[in-house]
Design an enzyme around this catalytic site. Structure first.
Site, PDB file in Angstrom:
ATOM      1  N   HIS A  91       3.607  -0.505  -2.549  1.00 36.78           N
ATOM      2  CA  HIS A  91       3.616  -1.595  -3.018  1.00 36.78           C
ATOM      3  C   HIS A  91       5.487  -1.706  -2.968  1.00 36.78           C
ATOM      4  O   HIS A  91       5.501  -3.141  -3.780  1.00 36.78           O
ATOM      5  CB  HIS A  91       2.818  -2.737  -3.767  1.00 36.78           C
ATOM      6  CG  HIS A  91       1.253  -2.284  -4.092  1.00 36.78           C
ATOM      7  ND1 HIS A  91       1.097  -2.392  -2.691  1.00 36.78           N
ATOM      8  CD2 HIS A  91       0.684  -2.861  -4.868  1.00 36.78           C
ATOM      9  CE1 HIS A  91      -1.044  -2.681  -2.920  1.00 36.78           C
ATOM     10  NE2 HIS A  91      -1.022  -2.472  -4.124  1.00 36.78           N
ATOM     11  N   HIS A 138      -1.378  -9.920  -2.399  1.00 37.89           N
ATOM     12  CA  HIS A 138      -2.485  -9.355  -3.426  1.00 37.89           C
ATOM     13  C   HIS A 138      -2.853  -9.493  -4.636  1.00 37.89           C
ATOM     14  O   HIS A 138      -3.330  -9.809  -5.894  1.00 37.89           O
ATOM     15  CB  HIS A 138      -1.575  -7.840  -4.115  1.00 37.89           C
ATOM     16  CG  HIS A 138      -1.699  -7.200  -4.690  1.00 37.89           C
ATOM     17  ND1 HIS A 138      -3.319  -6.953  -5.777  1.00 37.89           N
ATOM     18  CD2 HIS A 138      -1.936  -6.071  -4.213  1.00 37.89           C
ATOM     19  CE1 HIS A 138      -3.926  -5.807  -5.716  1.00 37.89           C
ATOM     20  NE2 HIS A 138      -2.896  -4.811  -5.172  1.00 37.89           N
ATOM     21  N   SER A 139      -3.818 -11.265  -4.291  1.00 40.25           N
ATOM     22  CA  SER A 139      -4.565 -12.074  -5.259  1.00 40.25           C
ATOM     23  C   SER A 139      -5.597 -11.226  -5.682  1.00 40.25           C
ATOM     24  O   SER A 139      -6.366 -10.347  -4.985  1.00 40.25           O
ATOM     25  CB  SER A 139      -4.929 -13.516  -3.807  1.00 40.25           C
ATOM     26  OG  SER A 139      -3.289 -14.566  -4.090  1.00 40.25           O
ATOM     27  N   TYR A 140      -6.272 -11.287  -6.638  1.00 38.04           N
ATOM     28  CA  TYR A 140      -7.075 -11.074  -7.367  1.00 38.04           C
ATOM     29  C   TYR A 140      -8.104 -12.518  -7.795  1.00 38.04           C
ATOM     30  O   TYR A 140      -8.062 -13.094  -7.889  1.00 38.04           O
ATOM     31  CB  TYR A 140      -6.725 -10.214  -8.388  1.00 38.04           C
ATOM     32  CG  TYR A 140      -6.416  -9.389  -8.921  1.00 38.04           C
ATOM     33  CD1 TYR A 140      -5.110  -8.985  -8.423  1.00 38.04           C
ATOM     34  CD2 TYR A 140      -7.064  -8.351  -9.004  1.00 38.04           C
ATOM     35  CE1 TYR A 140      -4.496  -7.524  -8.412  1.00 38.04           C
ATOM     36  CE2 TYR A 140      -6.853  -6.972  -9.216  1.00 38.04           C
ATOM     37  CZ  TYR A 140      -4.912  -7.004  -8.866  1.00 38.04           C
ATOM     38  OH  TYR A 140      -4.406  -5.113  -8.766  1.00 38.04           O
ATOM     39  N   ASN A 172       0.883  -1.055  -0.012  1.00 35.23           N
ATOM     40  CA  ASN A 172       0.105  -0.268   0.119  1.00 35.23           C
ATOM     41  C   ASN A 172       1.251   1.186  -0.512  1.00 35.23           C
ATOM     42  O   ASN A 172       1.744   0.787  -0.182  1.00 35.23           O
ATOM     43  CB  ASN A 172      -1.337  -0.128   0.978  1.00 35.23           C
ATOM     44  CG  ASN A 172      -3.064   0.479   0.818  1.00 35.23           C
ATOM     45  OD1 ASN A 172      -2.151   2.136  -0.379  1.00 35.23           O
ATOM     46  ND2 ASN A 172      -3.244  -0.291   0.707  1.00 35.23           N
ATOM     47  N   ARG A 173      -0.060   2.386   0.173  1.00 41.04           N
ATOM     48  CA  ARG A 173       1.219   3.623   0.032  1.00 41.04           C
ATOM     49  C   ARG A 173       1.478   4.426   0.931  1.00 41.04           C
ATOM     50  O   ARG A 173       1.823   4.282   2.798  1.00 41.04           O
ATOM     51  CB  ARG A 173       0.082   4.858  -0.203  1.00 41.04           C
ATOM     52  CG  ARG A 173      -0.603   4.286  -1.840  1.00 41.04           C
ATOM     53  CD  ARG A 173      -1.928   4.640  -2.348  1.00 41.04           C
ATOM     54  NE  ARG A 173      -2.337   4.988  -3.269  1.00 41.04           N
ATOM     55  CZ  ARG A 173      -3.203   3.771  -4.195  1.00 41.04           C
ATOM     56  NH1 ARG A 173      -3.637   2.865  -2.868  1.00 41.04           N
ATOM     57  NH2 ARG A 173      -3.419   3.319  -4.820  1.00 41.04           N
ATOM     58  N   GLU A 178      -6.440  -7.465   0.417  1.00 42.57           N
ATOM     59  CA  GLU A 178      -5.400  -7.218   1.157  1.00 42.57           C
ATOM     60  C   GLU A 178      -5.160  -7.261   2.547  1.00 42.57           C
ATOM     61  O   GLU A 178      -5.247  -5.073   3.354  1.00 42.57           O
ATOM     62  CB  GLU A 178      -4.468  -6.721   0.421  1.00 42.57           C
ATOM     63  CG  GLU A 178      -4.333  -5.971  -1.019  1.00 42.57           C
ATOM     64  CD  GLU A 178      -4.310  -5.143  -2.069  1.00 42.57           C
ATOM     65  OE1 GLU A 178      -3.407  -4.285  -1.544  1.00 42.57           O
ATOM     66  OE2 GLU A 178      -4.998  -4.533  -2.941  1.00 42.57           O
ATOM     67  N   ASP A 188     -11.324   0.942  -4.014  1.00 37.80           N
ATOM     68  CA  ASP A 188     -10.404   0.907  -3.361  1.00 37.80           C
ATOM     69  C   ASP A 188      -9.567   1.361  -1.698  1.00 37.80           C
ATOM     70  O   ASP A 188      -9.056   2.481  -1.719  1.00 37.80           O
ATOM     71  CB  ASP A 188      -9.369   1.720  -4.320  1.00 37.80           C
ATOM     72  CG  ASP A 188      -7.713   1.323  -4.451  1.00 37.80           C
ATOM     73  OD1 ASP A 188      -7.505   0.302  -3.449  1.00 37.80           O
ATOM     74  OD2 ASP A 188      -7.691   1.902  -5.273  1.00 37.80           O
ATOM     75  N   GLN A 241      -7.693  -3.886   3.053  1.00 36.14           N
ATOM     76  CA  GLN A 241      -7.850  -3.474   1.964  1.00 36.14           C
ATOM     77  C   GLN A 241      -8.634  -4.432   0.699  1.00 36.14           C
ATOM     78  O   GLN A 241      -8.181  -5.399   0.005  1.00 36.14           O
ATOM     79  CB  GLN A 241      -6.467  -2.712   0.984  1.00 36.14           C
ATOM     80  CG  GLN A 241      -6.260  -2.307  -0.143  1.00 36.14           C
ATOM     81  CD  GLN A 241      -6.616   0.030  -0.099  1.00 36.14           C
ATOM     82  OE1 GLN A 241      -6.376  -0.003   0.947  1.00 36.14           O
ATOM     83  NE2 GLN A 241      -6.510   0.580  -1.169  1.00 36.14           N
TER      84      GLN A 241
END
Ligand code: BGC
Length: 367
Positions: A126, A195-197, A100-101, A332, A267, A304
């Site tokens: 990331h 970070h799986s979708y 993340n940021r 996440e 998001d 997230q």
């Protein structure tokens, strides 16, 4: 006679409950600069998971639907070149050293200010352009799974301290367990996640707007125009961010809402109600068509939830299908974004002598 059968039955039951997931490994080509990559397959009766050493990424998860038919329920690619050529989605990866940021890529530890590379609207995302998702990890077979290890040198992507990271993936019954451990030689900041979708209908099978989601969180962390938290823990009540009752992802995603506009949909980071009590539920998802369910439990304080809003049809995945907007969703589990600059958020500081530990469990089922 009956007694004898019962004995045999009990023995079989005992053996199957002690059965270990099968683990195998195979070469999986090379990176563009010639580093050898491997892929591990971990399977139990109900779940087969493939994990590559490139970015310690989950490549596929095969799980049954309500009729027992298996499908791969995560987005990704067929080969290393696919992953290497995509620097924006982080499909299946372990992201770090700071997932993340971090606002303006700047933070201070013990009075010293650090600047890490900016790769997302003037912020660090990331772990930077050559973060953990693009490194070749060392994979080792362990009971029921694989352990991925990485040593990130002092100064890697601008972060202080040599960080040693171990991430284990194990399959037990219908659950994929991910355990994280990190140690450092100098004070640093760490936020590791996967970070799986997911698309519970199957990879490439349309969008996830009909997936019903529940997040047990009374609050979330609203963001500024560059997706950095404002520092406020805002109530979800009365907003499209209230997922305390199961709600379709698409039900409110296009509502006129300033926060949804910033993220082009969901998001954001949710503040989990159960935080502080070991493993607690981060989310439950349900795809009504296939009947597949996913329950996520974690030791982390936040999640997230990203609805794949920035997928735009420019990436083609494992099954030859181009990933359109909302082709998958991420959950996440993590510390909150920009924690190094928010003293009131749970701390992401790791000091020498400490071990940063966390665990997240993804359980697949049907209803
Ligand atoms: C971020 C999104 C980003 C995505 C892929 C998510 O964790 O919150 O903004 O587009 O990762 O990079």
């Amino acid at each position: 006679m009956k007694f004898k059968y019962a004995m045999v039955g009990a023995a079989v039951l005992l053996m199957s409950s002690l059965a270990q997931a099968g683990v195998s490994k195979a070469p999986w080509g090379k990176t563009a600069d010639g580093k050898a990559v491997e892929i591990f397959t971990v399977s139990d009766a109900d779940l087969t998971v493939r994990i590559t050493t490139f970015g310690a990424r989950v490549v596929s998860i095969e799980a049954p639907d309500k009729n027992g038919k298996k499908a791969d329920v995560v987005l990704g690619y067929d080969n290393v070149a696919g992953y290497e050529g995509d620097t924006s989605t982080y499909f299946g990866a372990i992201v770090g050293r700071y997932g993340n940021r971090i606002a303006k890529g700047t933070f201070s530890i013990d009075g010293k200010t650090y600047h890490v590379p900016l790769n997302n609207h003037g912020n660090a995302l990331h772990g930077g352009p050559a973060g953990f998702s693009s490194k070749v990890w060392t994979g080792k077979e362990i009971p029921d799974g694989v352990e991925m290890s990485l040593v990130s040198p002092d100064g890697d992507m601008g972060f202080p301290g040599t960080l040693t990271v171990h991430v284990s993936y194990t399959v037990v019954g219908k659950s994929l367990h991910i355990k994280y451990a990190a140690t450092t030689t100098k004070p640093t900041v760490v936020n590791l996640t996967n970070h799986s979708y997911f698309n519970l209908a199957g990879d490439g099978k349309g969008n996830i707007l009909g997936t019903v989601l529940m997040i047990p969180a009374d609050r979330y962390t609203p963001v500024d125009a560059t997706q950095i938290p404002t520092g406020v823990l805002a109530p979800v009540a009365g907003t499209p961010f209230d997922f305390r009752k199961p709600t379709a992802i698409g039900a409110r995603i296009n509502d006129a809402n300033e926060q949804l506009k910033i993220g082009s949909g969901y998001d954001h980071n949710w503040v989990l109600n159960g935080s502080g009590n070991g493993l607690h539920v981060a989310a439950e998802a349900y795809d009504p068509a296939s009947g597949r369910t996913l329950t996520v439990r974690t030791t982390q304080p936040g999640v997230q939830f990203y609805a794949g809003n920035f997928l735009d049809g420019t990436k083609t995945g494992k099954f030859g299908v181009t990933y359109q907007k909302n082709a998958g969703f991420c959950l996440e589990t993590q510390h909150f974004p920009d924690s190094p600059n928010e003293p009131k958020f749970p701390s992401t500081l790791l000091k020498p002598g400490e071990v940063m530990l966390s665990e997240t469990v993804f359980t697949f089922g049907v209803k």
